[in-house]
Design a protein around this motif. Structure first.
Motif, mmCIF file in Angstrom:
data_model
loop_
_atom_site.group_PDB
_atom_site.id
_atom_site.type_symbol
_atom_site.label_atom_id
_atom_site.label_comp_id
_atom_site.label_asym_id
_atom_site.label_seq_id
_atom_site.Cartn_x
_atom_site.Cartn_y
_atom_site.Cartn_z
ATOM 1 N N VAL A 184 -4.305 9.883 -1.596
ATOM 2 C CA VAL A 184 -4.661 8.366 -1.969
ATOM 3 C C VAL A 184 -5.318 7.728 -0.767
ATOM 4 C CG1 VAL A 184 -3.375 6.411 -2.660
ATOM 5 C CG2 VAL A 184 -2.472 8.760 -3.402
ATOM 6 N N GLU A 185 -5.993 6.940 -1.212
ATOM 7 C CA GLU A 185 -6.599 5.853 -0.103
ATOM 8 C C GLU A 185 -6.866 4.440 -0.692
ATOM 9 O OE1 GLU A 185 -10.068 7.889 1.506
ATOM 10 O OE2 GLU A 185 -11.255 7.376 -0.311
ATOM 11 N N ASP A 187 0.887 -1.168 0.001
ATOM 12 C CA ASP A 187 0.193 -0.103 0.226
ATOM 13 C C ASP A 187 0.892 1.424 0.017
ATOM 14 O OD1 ASP A 187 0.544 -1.058 2.534
ATOM 15 O OD2 ASP A 187 -1.331 -0.691 3.300
ATOM 16 N N ALA A 188 2.067 1.128 0.759
ATOM 17 C CA ALA A 188 2.746 2.462 0.776
ATOM 18 C C ALA A 188 3.558 2.616 -0.890
ATOM 19 C CB ALA A 188 4.150 2.258 1.732
ATOM 20 N N ALA A 203 0.744 3.998 -2.840
ATOM 21 C CA ALA A 203 0.424 5.276 -2.332
ATOM 22 C C ALA A 203 1.578 6.378 -3.049
ATOM 23 C CB ALA A 203 0.598 5.586 -0.814
ATOM 24 N N ALA A 204 2.751 5.729 -3.171
ATOM 25 C CA ALA A 204 3.867 6.585 -3.884
ATOM 26 C C ALA A 204 3.673 6.507 -5.377
ATOM 27 C CB ALA A 204 5.163 6.117 -3.569
ATOM 28 N N MET A 223 0.425 8.993 -5.863
ATOM 29 C CA MET A 223 0.864 10.336 -5.483
ATOM 30 C C MET A 223 1.859 10.990 -6.499
ATOM 31 S SD MET A 223 -0.499 12.704 -3.175
ATOM 32 C CE MET A 223 -0.702 12.209 -1.514
ATOM 33 N N GLY A 224 2.490 10.047 -7.094
ATOM 34 C CA GLY A 224 3.493 10.594 -8.107
ATOM 35 C C GLY A 224 2.785 10.960 -9.472
#
Lengths: 369, 369, 369, 369
Positions: free
Chosen positions: A243-244, A227-228, A231-232, A235-236
């Protein structure tokens, strides 16, 4: 580590400016002997391509991808795959008037502060044009993941208008100009976005990406969590601000027992989850349920509406941006989000195989071995 | 790249299980000749430490950090800094009854699926105890950033209850058990959380982290964007399900002109932004405005309330978790979120210096050079 | 990427100074469910341990390794394995007289120039003591490689004296104080090194490491070649100044047809090489033949013989080093070289599995699939 | 991390096969505002270009480099620099007869074992053609290092014939077809190599690369040492089998006092070394003295002389290679070795600045600060 690469084992390096001769990428780490040709990549680029409706930028380019290396006789060879797309419809003069002026909400001034120089033509490196190579890389990633994993994205909110989940229809997504799964909403959005476009403004959006069939166990604990990394990845993407995963921000409002995705045994010895608040990820590792990610895209910063700014001489100015821009850049973010999901999953697929051997199929057996 | 490290140049590698002999980390890349002692780190650990109120886990440990390397005569030497904390209050027997049972909403089953083995004592590696080393690393990161950059976190929502922004008071944050900046909300939350705790349940929360004084230009375009790295950092904290920067999801609802952070010149030749919808990041690069990140924490999965699950033998079971848990793990996520912000900024500070030279002070000059 | 880590997927991060409280490492990326205990590691440390003969430093420490994480009930869990060894026989006062003096041939002055500070006690971070953790990590790497791969090192030259290859005997290696495979040479070296030690001098050496049973296909083309990674691994050992693979420098003198390792088919359909000039690596990828690496270690820089130097005040001085040093540091480099070979192979084993699936056994089949 | 990239902050990713449409690279991490054009790169490519004498492959291509991104108005912008060279003189039919046959000493069979597929045309990815992009990247690296650092390479041994060091003349290097600094040797080599070429054979060589003006302090202790990175860089060049720094293998034969590079103060407060056995690196960190690296190149494997081999059907064969090959591939390795030295130094230059600030000039001051 440099900053124009993404992924650890499935590793994508992109290059190119909006108005340079071409853009491209190098994809490293692809397993050998996978069937691959331009025809596997082009359809995804075509979905993202500008100029297909009045709701995206009017820049018109075929965005024809070429494979320059890493494929021999229709199969990947395990060596790096270089892809390139020529830029054919740059109209750099559109940007002459913003060369030393900074568009509010845009990366103009931060590039300038970071590097002391920037290529202003079409936004240079900060242009959403870079995302074409993400889409191309995502197409290659899908070839690694195979047909057992499906990834689809949709626009679930435009401005303040959300889709009605009861009308959600996968087949609707490709029938309108918005990748909108709600046919009624799509019609409403059409008139809404026409008005915004004509007024010289723009609007934000929320995109949802769902991956089905992801092997349980993909991912990693602690850092580089699945999930990290998602997210990156999201978001990138240009203009993304949030982001969720799964219930996302709504999870903050739940009690423990309401958030618990309870489990039961199936007669065949596999596990059944009774809900998916987690969005398919627990402790950074895939549960085998659908992976659900949503992200928010801000409104396009390049607008005809006049806003207050400064120029490189330190003068207060008013600025309008006359280039060809998307009134809702979130629309074209749908295939980009899908591609980033594919890239993250392909990377974790390889990383999992490195440490733990072949990933399991997504049938949730109770035993690992 | 392995999965228990974070950062590129300011690089933290953590190790340790909840009920092993100790936990620890190695911090690599720290510049030399920075004054550093345990006393610079311990206060941050004390803020995170469990057992300080009835609203956090009753595990009671001093969490005393020791520096084992990388510091000589009170100064960093440029070599890796090893930190360790002994585990002194493990009560592993609490976990005997869940050793082969999977708590819904918890990483039990995904570790099992990934590795075919897991250390069930206190959650093993998936325990929030690992975050103590993040907090320690964050304290070292702050020493790199210096006093010109301040980072503070706060709990801005517990369950459905948000703070009233008009009552926001920095000084209030350390006066209650919730890191809550709204004194009135803190009192309400106290009774609310007491009820939740007594009922054997738990609740989620939203945390906001703000960094002030960040040099414009920190960050990177395309991949490893400052906001993408922050998203990965926050999403990688245990139990986090959502991250947003600046206006975040609300940006989706804005028009372009409303989202534009307009700029004006100050008489001294510096630039003034008239708003901060961007949350301090444009195009992945810091604007010099406050960097604002919010993230959502789900309710603790380990609860007394009975929920349906399965065990490793493939039997349907009901499960209650009797260990000592936080009724709102979001509270202790506040110092962890601050630490991750510090780590990301220190990493980007070093990366910026590598490519572009010394970062600018955060005064927003119109010229880079 | 930081500078105290080694490897990409099998990733070792070491920390600690010669005279700090302890040294240690974190090993990330180890596959789960491998049987591992301190007893698997200690024997390798014992081979490297100082104070076992008059030919190595007289520092006497048990070098007892402790596993602090990553192992549960005797099996690896897939999470990071932290190892530590306490420093028990530091005699820092030995170094008081060199605290601000720079030993020629030693890293004293380069650490000082790089960092503006150094920990002079026992050489601080530049001490060969760091190599104990390489040996420990190598023991874990061997557990990944399994019994089908054997790695053994030997001292094949001390000063100008080379072994006689016709007397090479594997069993001899552990019967003398030099890891020397030639019993006659070992006796000669004994008197030679006694004389050197008594004269307060030191001498260099050449070590050979051979790995047998390496799967064909391990490695990578272009960068991170197997031989390039081995070269970095060996050159990164303290005091090493040269590395060669297979025929090494002698290959420069060969004609193409003499260097060609010709191939023939075996009756069972496997390939037989008629020679191994390549040392088991072609194009950065293992051939399945024995991998043969040699490296040269310079004489210990810390000697009793007086040499000319300068101090931190900028004064010309004469310097003698009175600590407890190895007269031939090359001896203890043998287990260190073996360990680095194991680490490189384990890393490539995981990297190969990521991209290409399970490595082949080293039987050289003519077909890949 | 993938395997077609080199460097950590100055990061080069290459792609392309010998007989594909083009080869190229992406260079990430270059500081902004450095003057750069094709004219800065082309001269280095011209030095490496094949077909310039009868001693290198007769493939004739202009090897004209194009910059596709990362430069605006003659200055680097800080974004990735993409370079490409078209392949114009591929004669793939030359290779038809080796498509399923494995040349001894060549990477044919190891690629096949690793990937189960290979592009046989001109050696595909394993062709020395890839090194053209290393040379191009090296030219960009030199722009970062500036004029204070000079890097020059020379062929110091061909086959068994070494240069006479007493005749070493820098100016001679570019006056003969061998990059040979000894005019007498160059004449001898000419007849020697003519004979080898005519006999359908090939021969190995030793190359020496010297960098002068390298700031003291560049490098890193423990892993990613400057000498370890140089070893990997040189060993990663096609056909290289050995690397040494400074005295290299000869250091094994020295006593401690003979190997010690003694130091004295200069009247101006700088340090003077009385010798350079270390080759400019101590403890992985530059001393400020010239950095001296030598590496051995094996004879070209593709030769007209018939050797024994096998084919993909498992048949014993005899093989001759009729393509256009270098009788001494070591000659063209000279500019490649220079380029790798430049890339390693540029990478360490950026890494040093990240952790420690601006590198010192190479004047060896006694104080760091």
């Amino acid at each position: 580590m440099s900053h124009n690469s993404f992924g650890h084992l499935f590793r994508v390096t992109t290059w190119g400016e909006s108005h340079g001769p071409a853009i491209g990428c190098v994809i490293d780490g692809v397993p050998p002997r996978i069937a691959l040709s331009e025809a596997d990549i082009q359809p995804y680029l075509d979905r993202r391509r500008p100029g297909q409706s009045r709701f995206t930028t009017q820049r018109r380019e075929p965005d024809t991808v070429k494979i320059l290396s890493g494929v021999y006789q229709g199969l990947t060879t395990g060596t790096p795959i270089a892809l390139t797309i020529e830029n054919t419809d740059q109209r750099s003069k559109d940007y002459a008037n913003i060369a030393d002026r900074f568009r509010p909400g845009h990366a103009d001034i931060t590039y300038y502060w970071k590097y002391g120089i920037r290529d202003p033509r079409g936004g240079g490196r900060s242009s959403a044009r870079e995302t074409a190579m993400r889409v191309a890389a995502g197409a290659v990633a899908r070839r690694i993941l195979g047909d057992a994993i499906t990834i689809r994205g949709a626009l679930v909110q435009m401005g303040s208008h959300r889709i009605d989940r009861s009308r959600y229809d996968d087949f609707e997504i490709d029938r309108n100009d918005f990748f909108c799964p709600d046919a009624v909403a799509a019609i409403q959005w059409e008139s809404e976005l026409d008005a915004i476009r004509k007024s010289g403004s723009s609007v934000g959006a929320v995109i949802e990406i769902v991956a089905v069939g992801v092997p349980p166990g993909l991912g990693a604990p602690v850092y580089a969590k699945l999930d990290a990394d998602l997210a990156a990845a999201m978001m990138g993407i240009n203009a993304v601000k949030a982001v969720e995963i799964g219930d996302g921000f709504a999870a903050a409002t739940l009690r423990g027992e309401d958030n618990a995705d309870e489990m039961r045994m199936n007669p065949d010895g596999t596990v059944r989850f009774l809900s998916n608040h987690a969005g398919g990820v627990l402790g950074g590792i895939a549960t085998g349920q659908p992976i659900i990610v949503r992200f928010a895209v801000k409104p396009t910063s390049s607008i005809l509406t006049e806003v207050a700014s400064v120029d490189a001489d330190g003068t207060d100015i008013k600025i309008q941006t006359k280039g060809r821009h998307d009134p809702c850049v979130g629309i074209r973010a749908v295939p980009v989000g899908e591609a980033m999901m594919a890239c993250v999953l392909a990377d974790h697929w390889l990383r999992h195989r490195a440490q733990c051997g072949e990933p399991m199929p997504a049938v949730l057996p109770i035993t690992k071995m």
